[in-house]
Design an enzyme around this catalytic site. Structure first.
Site, mmCIF file in Angstrom:
data_model
loop_
_atom_site.group_PDB
_atom_site.id
_atom_site.type_symbol
_atom_site.label_atom_id
_atom_site.label_comp_id
_atom_site.label_asym_id
_atom_site.label_seq_id
_atom_site.Cartn_x
_atom_site.Cartn_y
_atom_site.Cartn_z
ATOM 1 N N SER A 76 0.794 -1.236 0.000
ATOM 2 C CA SER A 76 0.000 0.000 0.000
ATOM 3 C C SER A 76 0.822 1.280 0.000
ATOM 4 C CB SER A 76 -0.958 0.011 1.200
ATOM 5 O OG SER A 76 -2.017 -0.885 0.993
ATOM 6 N N LYS B 15 0.000 3.670 -2.693
ATOM 7 C CA LYS B 15 -1.051 4.676 -2.602
ATOM 8 C C LYS B 15 -0.490 6.079 -2.387
ATOM 9 C CE LYS B 15 -4.512 1.363 -1.083
ATOM 10 N NZ LYS B 15 -4.349 0.291 -0.129
ATOM 11 N N SER C 201 -6.349 3.763 3.923
ATOM 12 C CA SER C 201 -5.689 2.899 2.939
ATOM 13 C C SER C 201 -6.701 2.131 2.106
ATOM 14 C CB SER C 201 -4.726 1.921 3.634
ATOM 15 O OG SER C 201 -3.799 1.385 2.724
ATOM 16 N N LYS D 86 2.942 6.716 5.215
ATOM 17 C CA LYS D 86 2.083 5.606 4.780
ATOM 18 C C LYS D 86 2.644 4.264 5.203
ATOM 19 C CE LYS D 86 -1.543 4.184 2.507
ATOM 20 N NZ LYS D 86 -1.624 3.039 3.429
#
Length: 410
Positions: free
Chosen positions: A91, A94, A154, A256
């Site tokens: 992720s 992202k 997320s 993140k």
């Protein structure tokens, strides 16, 4: 029952940051059998990776497949291990998805209250195999809510929905992602989707992800505070940010987390202490706790071993440069605001390089060379040398006289 579980998560996060839910699963409490499966899926710790650094005592050894410490101001890599190995980013992908949304908002291509539709393809079906914003099928959400859903929750559904909104399809959006990666200088990255779900061709490196994090902080200042938000409620479902350090370290303000079985547990973080901002990347470590602990160790080591140095004050004259065919023979030159991050206690030396055969006219503020800084015999940064005054071009007869003097070496 599910919503009750969700509403308690921020409190759980604040009390026990090391027990955060992995990014690859939703926040719905899985059955006991699934919990056992998830526990088994946690990989053993990778072999400790020794890092490279200019610090005399060496860098820490971290049990991650790749890691990196970057100075935000200069973009210099202060310490790293396997920084250019392409690995599954999970992720962390992202960050590019959110960055493209932020840039579209800045340019006016998107507006915060634009509505984004949730297609069958984008919709999360409520399984425990992926993280979701829980956008209802065929519903619409504003761009700013979608952006929060990507960064804080997320959400794979949010990422797919905005990809389709901006590029018509997730495949088309991946082309935008790769074009932006190329523009930023991310040379070991290839994006296949907007979420980071596993694909053999979907890769990035620690260095590239740090470059992307730096771009977000630098170019998305209006939206960067979202990366520090600890929770977001959408569709009456409250979910907490999985970045454990947001709950335990007040100097951390992003960015993140990521996790799949293939990628392991990953984390990109930024922290600012006493005017110095550092970015860390941890890839493929063994658990949520490990990625938080290793990031904390790397940040503490970085702030303890590096400091800011200011070779020259802004507007101070650094040198006097010779100018040919001008009404003046020389021009004072200096630098703008310039600071370096160097190992503590190391002296910084500078050398000035003026463009050869500098000729008038020279405008105030023009770049006429560069200043290179060295520490311990190694380059640690450079900046533009700037003219501090105008130098007008001389008249014909004065230029002719100057050419005559040059001809005879005078």
């Amino acid at each position: 029952m599910q919503r009750k579980t969700l509403s308690l998560l921020p409190l759980v996060f604040a009390i026990a940051a090391g027990t955060l839910v992995p990014d690859s699963v939703s926040f719905a409490a899985p059955p006991a059998a699934k919990q056992a499966t998830q526990k088994k899926a946690e990989a053993p710790a990778p072999a400790p990776a020794a890092g490279q650094t200019a610090v005399a005592g060496g860098a820490p050894t971290l049990p991650a497949k790749a890691w990196l410490l970057m100075d935000f101001d200069s973009g210099e890599i202060l310490a790293s291990a396997n920084p250019d190995e392409p690995l599954p980013p999970a992720s962390l992908t992202k960050m590019m998805t959110s960055f493209l949304v932020e840039q579209a908002l800045r340019s006016g291509k998107l507006k915060k209250d634009d509505l984004v539709s949730v297609s069958q393809n984008a919709w999360c079906r409520g399984s425990s195999t992926e993280s979701c914003m829980y956008l209802p099928l065929n519903s619409q959400a504003t761009v700013i809510d979608i952006l929060r859903g990507i960064i804080v929750q997320s959400g794979n559904d949010a990422s797919k929905a905005i990809a389709e909104h901006m590029a018509g399809s997730e495949e088309g959006f991946a082309k935008l992602m790769n074009a932006e990666a190329k523009r930023l200088g991310m040379t070991h990255t290839n994006f296949v989707n907007a979420t980071g779900l596993p694909d053999p061709e979907h890769k990035s490196s620690a260095r590239d992800l740090a470059i992307l994090a730096r771009a977000i902080i630098r170019d998305s200042s209006d939206y960067y505070p979202i990366y520090a938000e600890r929770e977001f409620t959408y569709n009456k479902i409250k979910q907490g940010n999985r970045n454990a350090l947001l709950y335990t370290d007040p100097t951390v303000d992003g960015l993140k987390t990521g996790h799949t079985q293939e990628a392991g547990y990953c984390l990109v973080t930024s922290s600012k202490r006493n005017g110095m901002r550092l970015i860390t990347v941890i890839l493929n470590t063994s658990s949520m706790k490990a990625r938080a602990d290793e990031t904390r160790q790397l940040l503490n080591w970085g702030f303890a071993n590096f400091e800011k140095a200011t070779p020259f004050q802004p507007e101070a004259a650094v040198t006097t440069a010779k100018v040919s065919y001008g009404k003046a023979d020389t021009v004072a030159a200096g630098v703008g605001a310039w600071s370096l991050t160097v190992p503590r206690g190391q002296k910084v030396s500078t050398s000035v390089q003026v463009k050869p055969d500098l000729e008038a006219p020279v405008a105030k503020g023009a770049v006429i060379g560069k200043v290179v800084a060295e520490s311990n015999g190694k380059p640690v940064g450079e900046t533009a040398l700037i003219a501090q005054a105008d130098v007008e071009r001389a008249g014909f007869w004065l230029r002719l006289w100057q050419r005559f003097l040059k001809l005879f070496g005078k």
